[in-house]
Scaffold this active site. Structure first.
Site, mmCIF file in Angstrom:
data_model
loop_
_atom_site.group_PDB
_atom_site.id
_atom_site.type_symbol
_atom_site.label_atom_id
_atom_site.label_comp_id
_atom_site.label_asym_id
_atom_site.label_seq_id
_atom_site.Cartn_x
_atom_site.Cartn_y
_atom_site.Cartn_z
ATOM 1 N N CYS A 1 28.736 38.854 -2.528
ATOM 2 C CA CYS A 1 28.379 38.235 -1.252
ATOM 3 C C CYS A 1 29.555 37.398 -0.781
ATOM 4 O O CYS A 1 30.132 36.630 -1.564
ATOM 5 C CB CYS A 1 27.140 37.364 -1.412
ATOM 6 S SG CYS A 1 26.626 36.529 0.110
ATOM 7 N N HIS B 1 20.363 43.042 2.240
ATOM 8 C CA HIS B 1 21.197 41.883 1.940
ATOM 9 C C HIS B 1 21.425 41.043 3.197
ATOM 10 O O HIS B 1 21.249 39.815 3.178
ATOM 11 C CB HIS B 1 22.529 42.368 1.354
ATOM 12 C CG HIS B 1 23.467 41.278 0.958
ATOM 13 N ND1 HIS B 1 23.840 41.070 -0.354
ATOM 14 C CD2 HIS B 1 24.135 40.341 1.678
ATOM 15 C CE1 HIS B 1 24.682 40.057 -0.419
ATOM 16 N NE2 HIS B 1 24.878 39.593 0.812
ATOM 17 N N GLU B 2 21.806 41.693 4.300
ATOM 18 C CA GLU B 2 22.114 40.953 5.520
ATOM 19 C C GLU B 2 20.857 40.378 6.171
ATOM 20 O O GLU B 2 20.873 39.241 6.663
ATOM 21 C CB GLU B 2 22.879 41.835 6.509
ATOM 22 C CG GLU B 2 24.220 42.336 5.995
ATOM 23 C CD GLU B 2 25.121 41.227 5.452
ATOM 24 O OE1 GLU B 2 25.075 40.085 5.968
ATOM 25 O OE2 GLU B 2 25.863 41.496 4.487
ATOM 26 N N HIS C 1 19.781 37.177 4.641
ATOM 27 C CA HIS C 1 20.502 36.001 5.142
ATOM 28 C C HIS C 1 19.815 35.401 6.363
ATOM 29 O O HIS C 1 19.838 34.177 6.556
ATOM 30 C CB HIS C 1 21.941 36.365 5.507
ATOM 31 C CG HIS C 1 22.889 36.363 4.347
ATOM 32 N ND1 HIS C 1 23.105 35.256 3.549
ATOM 33 C CD2 HIS C 1 23.702 37.332 3.861
ATOM 34 C CE1 HIS C 1 23.996 35.552 2.622
ATOM 35 N NE2 HIS C 1 24.381 36.802 2.781
#
Length: 200
Positions: free
Chosen positions: A111, A153-154, A157
């Site tokens: 990351c 993953h994004e 966030h």
């Protein structure tokens, strides 16, 4: 090329739920410039995705790109194992993600906001994402393999979640030690070598 400093884990902005953008905001010069600078920051890092909270903006906006140049160090067998193929640049705004099926895959992730570390993270193998593009137009992406991992993953966030929240803790390693000790080793073998968390 104007780039942003990437926020590192520990900054409160990475733990906020980002707010949605309105269609008027999406078309504004500020957001359009933000998208260009996020793209340039991602490419400069380099990375395969970048979410607005990672540059200090708590907005539901992310950019994604996995170009062939980033596959150069991987063999065809490794690419096939990861189900990794090139993904052209695109923008996600106000995304909604749902798993497609129940299969979960373990793989090492890094990351840009947890610089120089890697860890094994379980992710859905296939996902469906509904979002708006940089023009405010709706679209749907159905993805599997590495692309599905990037999307998860994004979008994490944008929910205030960092990959270390989902990791298998004993697999946490510096990037250098991953290259030295663990690269190319099947995840099941990594887990067997590290063993379970010792009892008190």
């Amino acid at each position: 090329m104007a780039t942003y400093k990437i926020v590192q884990v520990g900054d409160p902005v990475l733990r906020q739920r980002a707010r949605e953008l309105t269609r008027d905001e999406i078309g504004s010069p500020y957001i359009q410039d933000l998208i260009v600078r996020m793209r340039d920051t991602m490419r400069d890092a380099p990375g395969v995705g970048l979410a607005a909270p990672q540059i200090g903006e708590p907005l539901q906006l992310a950019v994604i790109e996995d170009p062939p140049a980033l596959h150069a160090g991987l063999t065809p067998e490794q690419l096939a194992e990861r189900e990794r193929a090139a993904v052209p640049f695109h923008v996600l705004i106000n995304p909604r993600l749902q798993p497609e099926g129940s299969e979960v895959v373990l793989a090492y992730e890094g990351c840009l906001s947890f610089s120089a570390f890697m860890m094994v993270v379980p992710r859905w193998r296939s996902v469906r994402v509904e979002a708006l593009d940089e023009h405010g137009d709706p679209f749907v992406k159905v993805a599997s393999g590495w692309y599905a991992r990037i999307l998860q993953h994004e979008i994490d966030h944008l929910r205030g979640i960092v990959c270390c929240d989902r990791m298998e803790p004993r697999t946490l390693t510096t990037h250098d030690n991953h290259m030295r000790h663990w690269r190319g080793i099947p995840i099941d073998d990594v887990r067997a070598t590290l063993g379970p968390m010792p009892a008190d």
